[in-house]
Structure formats: C-alpha cells, structure tokens
Scaffold this active site. Sequence first.
Site, PDB file in Angstrom:
ATOM      1  N   LYS A  47       0.813  -1.216   0.000  1.00  0.00           N
ATOM      2  CA  LYS A  47       0.000   0.000   0.000  1.00  0.00           C
ATOM      3  C   LYS A  47       0.847   1.267   0.000  1.00  0.00           C
ATOM      4  O   LYS A  47       0.456   2.274  -0.577  1.00  0.00           O
ATOM      5  CB  LYS A  47      -0.854  -0.055   1.269  1.00  0.00           C
ATOM      6  N   ALA A  58       8.224  -5.250  14.659  1.00  0.00           N
ATOM      7  CA  ALA A  58       8.295  -6.329  15.654  1.00  0.00           C
ATOM      8  C   ALA A  58       9.622  -6.248  16.392  1.00  0.00           C
ATOM      9  O   ALA A  58      10.684  -6.163  15.779  1.00  0.00           O
ATOM     10  CB  ALA A  58       8.126  -7.679  14.983  1.00  0.00           C
ATOM     11  N   GLU A 127       9.095 -14.193  27.148  1.00  0.00           N
ATOM     12  CA  GLU A 127       8.094 -13.124  27.148  1.00  0.00           C
ATOM     13  C   GLU A 127       6.849 -13.613  27.862  1.00  0.00           C
ATOM     14  O   GLU A 127       6.734 -14.796  28.190  1.00  0.00           O
ATOM     15  CB  GLU A 127       7.771 -12.705  25.711  1.00  0.00           C
ATOM     16  N   ARG A 292      -1.065 -10.954  28.290  1.00  0.00           N
ATOM     17  CA  ARG A 292      -1.237  -9.518  28.034  1.00  0.00           C
ATOM     18  C   ARG A 292      -2.589  -8.960  28.461  1.00  0.00           C
ATOM     19  O   ARG A 292      -2.670  -7.825  28.935  1.00  0.00           O
ATOM     20  CB  ARG A 292      -1.033  -9.245  26.540  1.00  0.00           C
ATOM     21  N   ARG A 388      -3.412 -13.850  21.911  1.00  0.00           N
ATOM     22  CA  ARG A 388      -2.170 -14.362  21.321  1.00  0.00           C
ATOM     23  C   ARG A 388      -1.063 -14.458  22.360  1.00  0.00           C
ATOM     24  O   ARG A 388      -0.867 -13.552  23.168  1.00  0.00           O
ATOM     25  CB  ARG A 388      -1.720 -13.412  20.214  1.00  0.00           C
TER      26      ARG A 388
HETATM   27  C1  LIG Z   1       5.151  -2.683  17.411  1.00  0.00           C
HETATM   28  C2  LIG Z   1       4.918  -4.128  17.122  1.00  0.00           C
HETATM   29  C3  LIG Z   1       5.733  -5.084  17.701  1.00  0.00           C
HETATM   30  C4  LIG Z   1       5.515  -6.433  17.446  1.00  0.00           C
HETATM   31  N1  LIG Z   1       6.368  -7.354  17.980  1.00  0.00           N
HETATM   32  C5  LIG Z   1       6.212  -8.659  17.647  1.00  0.00           C
HETATM   33  C6  LIG Z   1       7.144  -9.631  18.084  1.00  0.00           C
HETATM   34  O1  LIG Z   1       8.122  -9.323  18.748  1.00  0.00           O
HETATM   35  N2  LIG Z   1       6.928 -10.917  17.734  1.00  0.00           N
HETATM   36  C7  LIG Z   1       5.862 -11.310  16.983  1.00  0.00           C
HETATM   37  O2  LIG Z   1       5.719 -12.505  16.705  1.00  0.00           O
HETATM   38  N3  LIG Z   1       4.979 -10.393  16.542  1.00  0.00           N
HETATM   39  C8  LIG Z   1       5.131  -9.090  16.841  1.00  0.00           C
HETATM   40  N4  LIG Z   1       4.236  -8.173  16.374  1.00  0.00           N
HETATM   41  C9  LIG Z   1       3.155  -8.614  15.486  1.00  0.00           C
HETATM   42  C10 LIG Z   1       3.737  -8.912  14.112  1.00  0.00           C
HETATM   43  O3  LIG Z   1       4.727  -7.960  13.816  1.00  0.00           O
HETATM   44  C11 LIG Z   1       2.661  -8.867  13.049  1.00  0.00           C
HETATM   45  O4  LIG Z   1       1.563  -9.635  13.418  1.00  0.00           O
HETATM   46  C12 LIG Z   1       3.200  -9.411  11.741  1.00  0.00           C
HETATM   47  O5  LIG Z   1       4.393  -8.766  11.408  1.00  0.00           O
HETATM   48  C13 LIG Z   1       2.169  -9.227  10.648  1.00  0.00           C
HETATM   49  O6  LIG Z   1       2.779  -9.505   9.434  1.00  0.00           O
HETATM   50  P1  LIG Z   1       1.920  -9.467   8.107  1.00  0.00           P
HETATM   51  O7  LIG Z   1       2.853  -9.806   7.015  1.00  0.00           O
HETATM   52  O8  LIG Z   1       0.696 -10.259   8.279  1.00  0.00           O
HETATM   53  O9  LIG Z   1       1.434  -7.940   7.989  1.00  0.00           O
HETATM   54  P2  LIG Z   1       2.281  -6.605   7.853  1.00  0.00           P
HETATM   55  O10 LIG Z   1       3.690  -6.803   8.197  1.00  0.00           O
HETATM   56  O11 LIG Z   1       1.549  -5.545   8.569  1.00  0.00           O
HETATM   57  O12 LIG Z   1       2.223  -6.299   6.291  1.00  0.00           O
HETATM   58  C14 LIG Z   1       1.032  -5.885   5.684  1.00  0.00           C
HETATM   59  C15 LIG Z   1       1.308  -5.543   4.234  1.00  0.00           C
HETATM   60  O13 LIG Z   1       0.059  -5.380   3.567  1.00  0.00           O
HETATM   61  C16 LIG Z   1       0.095  -4.194   2.793  1.00  0.00           C
HETATM   62  N5  LIG Z   1      -1.273  -3.691   2.621  1.00  0.00           N
HETATM   63  C17 LIG Z   1      -2.185  -3.360   3.563  1.00  0.00           C
HETATM   64  N6  LIG Z   1      -3.322  -2.934   2.976  1.00  0.00           N
HETATM   65  C18 LIG Z   1      -3.114  -2.994   1.640  1.00  0.00           C
HETATM   66  C19 LIG Z   1      -3.885  -2.654   0.504  1.00  0.00           C
HETATM   67  N7  LIG Z   1      -5.133  -2.175   0.589  1.00  0.00           N
HETATM   68  N8  LIG Z   1      -3.333  -2.812  -0.725  1.00  0.00           N
HETATM   69  C20 LIG Z   1      -2.068  -3.281  -0.871  1.00  0.00           C
HETATM   70  N9  LIG Z   1      -1.291  -3.628   0.173  1.00  0.00           N
HETATM   71  C21 LIG Z   1      -1.810  -3.478   1.408  1.00  0.00           C
HETATM   72  C22 LIG Z   1       0.987  -3.258   3.572  1.00  0.00           C
HETATM   73  O14 LIG Z   1       1.462  -2.217   2.741  1.00  0.00           O
HETATM   74  C23 LIG Z   1       2.070  -4.247   4.019  1.00  0.00           C
HETATM   75  O15 LIG Z   1       3.001  -4.425   2.983  1.00  0.00           O
HETATM   76  C24 LIG Z   1       4.438  -6.823  16.618  1.00  0.00           C
HETATM   77  C25 LIG Z   1       3.614  -5.863  16.042  1.00  0.00           C
HETATM   78  C26 LIG Z   1       3.847  -4.522  16.285  1.00  0.00           C
HETATM   79  C27 LIG Z   1       2.960  -3.497  15.647  1.00  0.00           C
END
Ligand SMILES: Cc1cc2nc3c(=O)[nH]c(=O)nc-3n(C[C@H](O)[C@H](O)[C@H](O)COP(=O)(O)OP(=O)(O)OC[C@H]3O[C@@H](n4cnc5c(N)ncnc54)[C@H](O)[C@@H]3O)c2cc1C
Length: 522
Positions: A47, A58, A127, A292, A388
Amino acid sequence: MKRYVYNFNWHEAERVHADVVIVGCGVAGLYTALNLDPSTKCVMLNKAGSEQCNSIYAQGGIATVIEPNLQDNPKRHFDDTLIAGAGLCNKESVKVLVDEAWVNIEKLISDNVPFDMQDGDLLLTREGGHSRNRILHCGGDATGLHLTNRLYELILQRDNIRIYNNMLLTDIITDENGAVAGALALDEDCRPFYFASSKVVIASGGIGRVFKSSTNAICATGDGIAAAKRAGAELKDMEFIQFHPTALIYPNDEGRFFLISEALRGEGAILRNRRSEPFMQGVHPLADLAPRDIVARAIVTEMKKSNFSNVYLDITSRPRDFLKERFPTIFRECLSRGIDISKDWIPVIPVQHYFMGGIKTNLDAKTNITGLYACGESACTGVHGANRLASNSLLECLVFGRRCALHIKKSGFCSPHLNETALISESSGVNIDFEQYSNEIRSLMTQKCGITRNKPDLMEAYSRISEILGWLDTIELKNPKGIEAYNQALVALSILGAAIHREKSVGAHYRSDENVWRNTNA
Ligand SMILES: Cc1cc2nc3c(=O)[nH]c(=O)nc-3n(C[C@H](O)[C@H](O)[C@H](O)COP(=O)(O)OP(=O)(O)OC[C@H]3O[C@@H](n4cnc5c(N)ncnc54)[C@H](O)[C@@H]3O)c2cc1C
C-alpha cells in the site's frame, strides 16, 4: 454493503497477468512468495512502499523450541499457547504451529537472517505467558526489521516475483461461479489496475488503525479483510483484539504508539503505579509476565484507582550497557524523549496492538472462496484463540505462509474466467473529507470497544458506524481515503457485531457487564 468498493472503468484499467497475486509485503507475504516455485509468476502489492508494515516494528522476536528436551519441547509451547488463548485456540492449528516452527527457523538461519548469538549459540529470551526461554531475536529488539529486510533482499533476487509499490488493493474480483479471478487495485495516481489471476493471497496485515491508539503501522486499516468479506469470505474471531500493556505514552506524527517490548519484563522490568508500588504480584502467578490481557486490565485498574493517566515500567535494576546492547531501539527512542531507561521509569499505557481474528483459513491458508488464501495477521488460523501468546505471530506468518505456498504449488494454475462487460461501470464519484469518518470510527472503537466493553457502549458504536457505512454506501468512492474509511467501517462493524454477540468475557474480550467466564477445557 457494496460488492465492489470502487467502480472500475475497465476501459482504462491496466491488465497484468500472474499465476499468483500476493497482497502485502510484510513477513507473511514475503515468506509466502519465497516459498513458491521459482517458475511461478508472482505479483506482490503493497500500500505504501516496502517500509510500511507491522512486520518491521516487531521487536521481541519469534517463538520456537530449538532442541526438544525435558526442559522445553513443542508440547510445552503448545500448552502455553492454549493457556494464553483462554481455551479458544484451534488445537490442530496450534499443533502445526509449534511442530513446524523449527523447520522454518532453520530455513531462515540458512538464509542468513541475523539472529542474535552468543558463543555460537542462539540467544533465547522469555516473554509474557511463556513458561520457558524460547524467543529468538535479531539486533536485540529489532527482530522484525532485520527479518523483513533480509526476506526483501531475497525477493529482489527472484526473477519470478515483481513488487508493485504504492498499489492499493480495492477488491478481490470473483467470476460467475464465485471463484477468484484476480485483484483490483489503484496506483498512487489513482490509475486502475486489474491483476488477473486465479490465486490471490491476502497478507495485508492487521486492523490496528481502526482504533485511535495503536502500535500498528498507518497502513493497518483492515483493507484485505474488508475486501475478502465483500467477496464472500468468512471472517472469524473478530471480537478478539489484543491490547499491549506497555506502549510509550507519546504517539509519533502518524499517531503510532511506540511499543515497549514485553522482553523488558522478560529481562526483569516491573510495573509500578503512581505511588511507586509494584502491582502485578497479587494479580497473577506470573506477575509482570502474566498474559497480556491480564496485565492490560491490571494497568487500567491501577490508572483508575490512582486517577492517573499512565503507569511506569522500571528496568533500572539492569546496567546501562546491558540495556543499550539488548534493547538498542527502545533505549534510543526513550532517550529521544528525555528518558534514560537505566535511571528513569518509562511512562506506559495499554493500546491496541494485535488482531487475533480475521479471514477464516484452514491449515493450508485456504479460505472458503476458491482461489483465495490468507496468511499472517489478516488471517484467522485459530492459533491465537481469544488471546495471542507473545512472539507467536511472526511464527504464524512463517508456518502458514509456507503452507500456503506449498498448497498453491500443489493445486496448479488456470486462467481466470471473467466476463468483464458485466462489471463495466462509469461513475464520477465525490471528493469529500473522508478523514473525518475515519477519525470518528477510530475514536468510537477506542472508547467503546477497548480493553473493557459493555453492551450499551458497543451498541452505541455499532449504531453510529452503521450510519456512516450506510451513507458511504450511497456514494461513489473515488479516492483512497474514501476506500479506507469504507473498509474501516466494515471491519469495525464486524468487530462490534462479534463483541456484542459474545456476552461472556474470555481472553482479550472482557465484558464488564458480565461475570468473568473462562473456558476450563483448555
Ligand atoms: C510494534 C509491534 C511489535 C511487534 N512485535 C512482535 C514480536 O516481537 N513478535 C511477533 O511474533 N509479533 C510481533 N508483532 C506482530 C507482528 O509484527 C505482526 O503480526 C506481523 O508482522 C504481521 O505480518 P503481516 O505480514 O501479516 O502484515 P504486515 O507486516 O503488517 O504487512 C502488511 C502488508 O500489507 C500491505 N497492505 C495493507 N493494505 C493494503 C492494501 N489495501 N493494498 C495493498 N497492500 C496493502 C501493507 O502495505 C504491508 O506491505 C508486533 C507488532 C507490532 C505493531
């Protein structure tokens, strides 16, 4: 509800053909793409560039059992996951998660993901909710950044994968039989694209930005989940939202709250109230490392009792050099706010952090729609149940991302059959300030559907957001902000509907108007 949020002018749409379209370039999307056969023509969309995703934020790490023994083994990891999930996890999915953890981590190690090591051994931390030290990390507290960057580098070496940056998915298109026929998207100049494919993977992340206070990236507005719902996909566990107990109290310019990782508590940090008293001891046997939801509610109780807007996290028992090396990102961020964590307590509040629900998928990441897959935070595999366990989400992205790719490989490809003329629509659309609706939805969700919930509040939010959606349904949405507001409204209503329906408290869903209920069959 509109079937298509954006009415395409098919004469103008650019057509791109692919075997697979993956929506999202976080860990789930990238790892899925890397596990496809190198001969598969794959298109990836994001996006707002490669740096906008939750994955890069993360901190804590990835949970895995390295070498099963009496001390730790997948069964213990399984049990901890079920306990955190308050009895509502899908046991089959959890078994897959814990059993396949190490295979995927081994693959990452062989792909040179820089996990932290000491004397040739992987470093492990603990954790909240984990009964053993089993969290791997990179760069101290920058696991997501290192992991995402490395996966991205590997993707760039693949000729079969093309990334379209700043390409907003608007909808998943289906044929007359309801099977996937591709994805519709708008580029940054609002030019329409039709990505024709019989396989679409939604890896578009979470829904944090449906709330006002969140640790999530600004792109986390639930677009993929909303698009899947419009296409007829089943959603699951929508009421289960995780609020992280410890976010730094200051949001950044984009309204994102900086996370103070649970790993600090794993390394000895304790929560203190305004009167300096540690308060987690009497609340749960795991004290500061309790699940949590329990810590977040205890903080809210303390804040109310002391009539104060935050509590504190105290890691001053640890030496400065250790903190600088183990938590470089947190150390730097706090220092930039005038907080030296080796001397000062960190002011923290609970904020929205993670989404346990999402698009319902099976063990192969398949949804109920032919050709539609989902993985990562936008999917609901059932591994998290009602809450989670820390560091299980990156693991879920890996385990089910790989399974998704393997299933796609096995099931083969065909050209989508689409009667485009049936979809032709020419409309002018309106340009108004959609941001006001997004802001209103975020405020309502934070106030009425937060850490503690009750029926009147939930009903009030449901009623107002239904009005907003009803109004948005009557107009043509022609800009990304309007599409985002529509998606936020749709996702918010799904969350509220599920939260109203579940009248008993369980896991992260706490109904203050009901007695606490715990499923004791965990
Ligand atoms: C601050 C923070 C710390 C965290 N720490 C941990 C940790 O230590 N360990 C752990 O296991 N998890 C952790 N998490 C959770 C974990 O990071 C996420 O659940 C995981 O990274 C999600 O990955 P994902 O690929 O599903 O989504 P994301 O990494 O969020 O990627 C989403 C993708 O979808 C794209 N997208 C969204 N909407 C659209 C659209 N309409 N059109 C095109 N593209 C779109 C975005 O641009 C992005 O590229 C943490 C989360 C946060 C916010």
